[in-house]
Enzyme design. Structure first.
Site: not given
Ligand code: COA
Length: 388
Positions: A260, A318
């Site tokens: 991320h 996700d």
């Protein structure tokens, strides 16, 4: 002073927001000051919509009013259902969603300057209708009729109801509701930033949300959950997880759902989604998606650490979205659309915030093309367009 180029705008502060805060080093996400760890188990998506759009958590009367408004705005104009019936059944769900959301603007009045009203009620309309589009396309592409939305259900229950035509199990409705809560906002992520850039030109909510949907699609952003589910199907068995990771990294591929830009620790949303994935897998009678995902996460951490002991690549939102949505029976290619059904709350909130205190967002770029030169008339150009 030399020009500093930040290609990915990493660490560059381009604006402010009161909607949400991402604290990447400690792994904290707050919506208007409320920690996602407190909101996920206790607040409904409708409460979050109110929090993001009106600036405070609703009291009972405000919540009932919002639910009534959402319920009354869910149906789609019939020509948009017909339009979906006339596109190829192979169309990608995000292409359909983006196009039909854009099409909603055609049914909303415009003023003399061609602008739609961009107020909180248009925002609620977009929140209300987004899941209706996703569910309608899900059925239409299976050769079924779209199911009319029900005004008395929550956003999550109604979506599952419209998809299957049956009332969902409470565990499933709760899981999807929590998923929407977790996905509702995330500061200046790429799609929200795109929405704010679009709104900063004084484009309206329909145009700005369409830009957000286009930006969500790629697999470095909202498309990652679909890609992550593809990885789970390729792994196929928990025993294969480590081999899969080693082979993918040897081919210089990324493990989707890992890493991320902001979080340098595990994404706080992943913990809630992981717990939900585990619960659903037990409920769904031995689904293996959770087990495969869990082993894939462990294997990814192990192999990435072997390569670089101090790496900060952890599971993001996700990663466990994939087993959760798969166990809710949602096809992998619709996962990004489900992300949009949650994030629409944040997008619309950000667009209204941008419009309320606007400044055109227009950055600069350094120029590294050819130096200035004389125009070359067409008869004097060689095959490369240069003077012959
Ligand atoms: N798998 C393997 N390696 C990864 C990785 C992943 N998922 N994510 C990042 N890396 C590696 C990169 O290869 C790079 O390695 P290098 O320094 O040896 O070249 C390093 O980590 C930094 O990557 P970079 O792309 O610069 O980081 P970023 O901050 O721009 O990346 C993402 C953020 C999300 C784009 C990236 O982690 C990614 O592509 N993840 C997979 C897609 C995904 O899950 N997206 C959803 C995000 S919510």
């Amino acid at each position: 002073m030399p020009t500093v180029v930040d290609r990915g705008l990493e660490g560059v502060v381009v604006g402010s927001t009161k909607l949400s805060n991402v604290e990447g080093t400690v792994g904290r996400l707050t919506y208007r000051g409320f920690d996602i760890d407190d909101l996920a188990p206790s607040a409904t998506f409708e409460e979050i919509v109110h929090l993001l759009l009106y600036g405070h958590l609703p009291n009972r009367t405000e919540l009932e009013t919002l639910k009534r408004e959402l319920g009354s705005r869910r149906s789609l104009p019939e020509p948009l259902i017909s339009a979906m019936q006339n596109v190829p059944k192979t169309a990608w769900p995000m292409d359909v969603l983006r196009t039909i959301v854009s099409g909603l603007g055609l049914f909303s009045p415009v003023n003399a300057r061609g602008e739609h009203l961009s107020d909180v009620h248009t925002a609620i309309e977009l929140v209300a209708k987004t899941p209706t589009i996703v569910a309608a396309w899900d059925r239409i592409r299976r050769g079924l009729d779209a199911v009319e939305p029900r005004a008395d259900l929550s956003q999550a229950s109604n979506f599952l109801y419209m998809r299957s035509g049956k009332m969902p199990h409470a565990i499933e409705a709760d899981a999807l509701d929590t998923y929407f809560v977790l996905l509702a906002d995330h500061s200046y992520n790429a799609s929200t930033f795109a929405a704010r850039v679009t709104a900063s030109t004084r484009a309206d909510l329909y145009a700005s949300v369409t830009a957000a949907l286009a930006t969500l699609q790629g697999d470095l952003h909202g498309g990652a959950a679909t890609a992550s589910f593809r990885a789970l199907t390729e792994v196929g068995d928990p025993e294969n997880a480590e081999g899969y990771v080693r082979e993918a990294l040897a081919r210089n591929e990324r493990i989707m759902g890992m890493g991320h830009r902001e979080y340098k620790v595990r994404d706080p949303r992943a913990r809630h989604l992981e717990a939900m994935a585990k619960k659903l897998s037990e409920q769904e009678g031995n689904s293996r998606w959770y087990e495969i995902a869990s082993r894939l996460e462990d294997a990814s951490r192990k192999v990435l650490q072997e390569k670089k002991p101090d790496n900060t690549i952890y599971a993001n939102v996700d990663f466990y979205t994939a087993p959760v949505l798969a166990d809710l029976g949602i096809p992998g290619d619709e996962f990004t659309c489900l992300f949009a059904c949650g994030r629409i709350a944040g997008w619309t909130g950000h667009i209204l915030e941008q419009l309320a205190d606007n400044r055109l967002i227009r950055p600069q770029a350094t120029y590294d093309g050819p130096p200035p030169g004389p125009f070359v008339p067409i008869e004097k150009r060689d095959v490369n367009g240069a003077r012959n």
